[in-house]
Design an enzyme around this catalytic site. Structure first.
Site, PDB file in Angstrom:
ATOM      1  N   SER A 143       0.844  -1.037  -0.083  1.00  0.00           N
ATOM      2  CA  SER A 143      -0.075  -0.055  -0.027  1.00  0.00           C
ATOM      3  C   SER A 143       0.838   1.385   0.135  1.00  0.00           C
ATOM      4  O   SER A 143       0.188   2.379  -0.161  1.00  0.00           O
ATOM      5  CB  SER A 143      -1.033   0.041   1.171  1.00  0.00           C
ATOM      6  OG  SER A 143      -1.752  -0.796   0.971  1.00  0.00           O
ATOM      7  N   LYS A 146      -0.060   3.673  -2.624  1.00  0.00           N
ATOM      8  CA  LYS A 146      -1.122   4.579  -2.777  1.00  0.00           C
ATOM      9  C   LYS A 146      -0.583   5.912  -2.364  1.00  0.00           C
ATOM     10  O   LYS A 146      -1.337   7.121  -2.913  1.00  0.00           O
ATOM     11  CB  LYS A 146      -1.976   4.416  -1.365  1.00  0.00           C
ATOM     12  CG  LYS A 146      -2.902   3.149  -1.499  1.00  0.00           C
ATOM     13  CD  LYS A 146      -3.787   3.002  -0.312  1.00  0.00           C
ATOM     14  CE  LYS A 146      -4.666   1.723  -0.170  1.00  0.00           C
ATOM     15  NZ  LYS A 146      -4.002   0.530  -0.286  1.00  0.00           N
ATOM     16  N   SER A 200      -5.560   3.430   4.659  1.00  0.00           N
ATOM     17  CA  SER A 200      -5.043   2.669   3.597  1.00  0.00           C
ATOM     18  C   SER A 200      -6.466   1.742   2.986  1.00  0.00           C
ATOM     19  O   SER A 200      -6.160   0.585   2.785  1.00  0.00           O
ATOM     20  CB  SER A 200      -4.070   1.513   3.989  1.00  0.00           C
ATOM     21  OG  SER A 200      -3.254   1.127   2.857  1.00  0.00           O
ATOM     22  N   LYS A 305       3.406   6.583   5.000  1.00  0.00           N
ATOM     23  CA  LYS A 305       2.556   5.735   4.712  1.00  0.00           C
ATOM     24  C   LYS A 305       3.034   4.264   4.844  1.00  0.00           C
ATOM     25  O   LYS A 305       4.243   4.092   4.776  1.00  0.00           O
ATOM     26  CB  LYS A 305       2.445   5.929   2.979  1.00  0.00           C
ATOM     27  CG  LYS A 305       1.400   4.973   2.340  1.00  0.00           C
ATOM     28  CD  LYS A 305       0.088   5.423   2.727  1.00  0.00           C
ATOM     29  CE  LYS A 305      -1.096   4.234   2.459  1.00  0.00           C
ATOM     30  NZ  LYS A 305      -1.167   3.305   3.333  1.00  0.00           N
TER      31      LYS A 305
END
Length: 371
Positions: A143, A146, A200, A305
């Protein structure tokens, strides 16, 4: 005749008196007859003797096992083996091998004993590398993808208030991950971006890519084009969520992505929010950050992130301040649910102890010692 009858009775009484003299005396004295008590002798205690019987292991059924028991009888030690049913054995589940493990990156040792197969720390202002471990090897990034998704959305200048609808195309049929957004749920593009970065949310990230001009294929092309423009030559994307293990990048490339994304205040804010409430289809749903460090007041995080799939392990990228110095940290393929967070803490402590003046670069590669 009377005399003869009395003689017979007298004779009978004398005979009875001779047969039971004790009882007769007792009766005469008005006492109870004496009864002789029976004497019971204790039977000797017999100790069980345990016989040792050796059983050939080859004669055991696969559902049986031998159990050894030791007993003591009259001070003597005896050993016996008994057959018992063995509990059914559970199937042995092999450990999940990540892409980094398969590449042998787990053999790389580092002075901080990091749980991450890949690590990179650079100075944001000077781009100086402060710590490097297998940083040039492309691996699945989960993820962390993203972050590029958000960058492409911001640079597309689409209407952030436009309402997007989650469809069946946004359902994860590769990893079968869960989502709090049901098919048919509606949110603004801005809210979709917010929960995709902060929590997420996969269906939100999928909806963002699908509602790009030209659809998801065009969005993926834009992601790869942006990567090339940033000099991310080890990077390749195939979706907007990171659920595919074919989304790969090196730590050096991700450091460039972090620096580029930091230029957008919206990305900085959304990625570091601790909580956010959305109302898909009119029902309030509260999301939380996927990174517990944003709740820690001891950390000054400007952007972050996280990511995880089996092939990638646990991943974390962020821009933070250590002793007043802005640094970019990248950790990929970490083992353990919170190991990437622990690695970040180890790294920050190491940077603090070194100090800006005495900091020396650590550069590690697969199968190599510190250089």
């Amino acid at each position: 005749m009377l005399k003869s009858a009395l003689a017979v009775v007298t004779t009978l009484l004398l005979v009875l008196a001779g047969a039971f003299p004790a009882n007769a005396q007792s009766v005469e004295r008005g006492k109870k007859p004496l009864v002789k008590k029976a004497v019971f002798k204790k039977a000797p205690v017999k100790h069980n003797v345990v016989v040792t019987k050796h059983v050939a292991r080859g004669s055991l059924d696969h559902r049986e096992k031998l159990v050894k028991k030791t007993t003591f009888t009259n001070g003597k030690r005896r050993v016996v083996y008994q057959r018992v049913s063995a509990a059914p054995s559970l199937p042995v589940v092999p450990p999940i091998m990540t892409a980094g493990d398969l590449a042998g990156l787990n053999l790389t040792q580092d002075p901080l004993a990091l749980r991450s197969n890949v690590a990179l720390v650079i100075d944001q202002a000077s781009s100086q590398v402060l710590f490097e471990k297998n940083a040039s090897i492309a691996l699945p990034i989960a993820s962390v993808t993203k972050l590029m998704t958000s960058l492409v959305v911001m640079e597309a200048h689409q209407n952030m208030e436009e309402v997007l609808t989650v469809t069946d195309d946004d359902v994860d049929r590769e990893k079968h991950s869960s989502s709090r957004l049901r098919v048919g749920a509606q949110l603004s593009r801005d809210d979709m971006l917010h929960i995709a970065l902060m929590s997420s949310e996969n269906r939100a990230a999928s909806a963002l890519g699908r509602n790009y001009p030209g659809g998801l294929p065009a969005f993926v092309i834009a992601m790869n084009a942006k990567a090339r423009s940033l000099g991310m030559m080890d990077t390749h994307y195939v979706d907007s969520t990171g659920l595919s293990s074919h989304n790969v990048a090196s730590a050096r490339d991700l450091a460039k992505l972090v620096v580029a994304a930091y230029n957008y205040p919206t990305i900085r804010q959304y990625s570091t929010d601790a909580k956010y409430m959305v109302e898909p289809s009119g029902h309030a749903v509260q999301y939380g950050s996927s990174n517990r460090l944003v709740l820690n007041k001891d950390w000054d995080i400007g952007l972050q992130k996280t990511g995880y799939i089996n092939e990638a392990g646990h991943c974390l990228v962020m821009l933070t301040k250590v002793e007043g110095r802005s640094v970019v940290m990248v950790f990929l393929d970490s083992k353990g649910k919170l190991s990437h967070v622990a690695d970040a803490a180890r790294m920050r402590k190491w940077l603090s102890e070194q100090g800006p003046q005495n900091l020396t670069r650590v550069n590690l590669h697969a199968h190599a010692d510190e250089s």
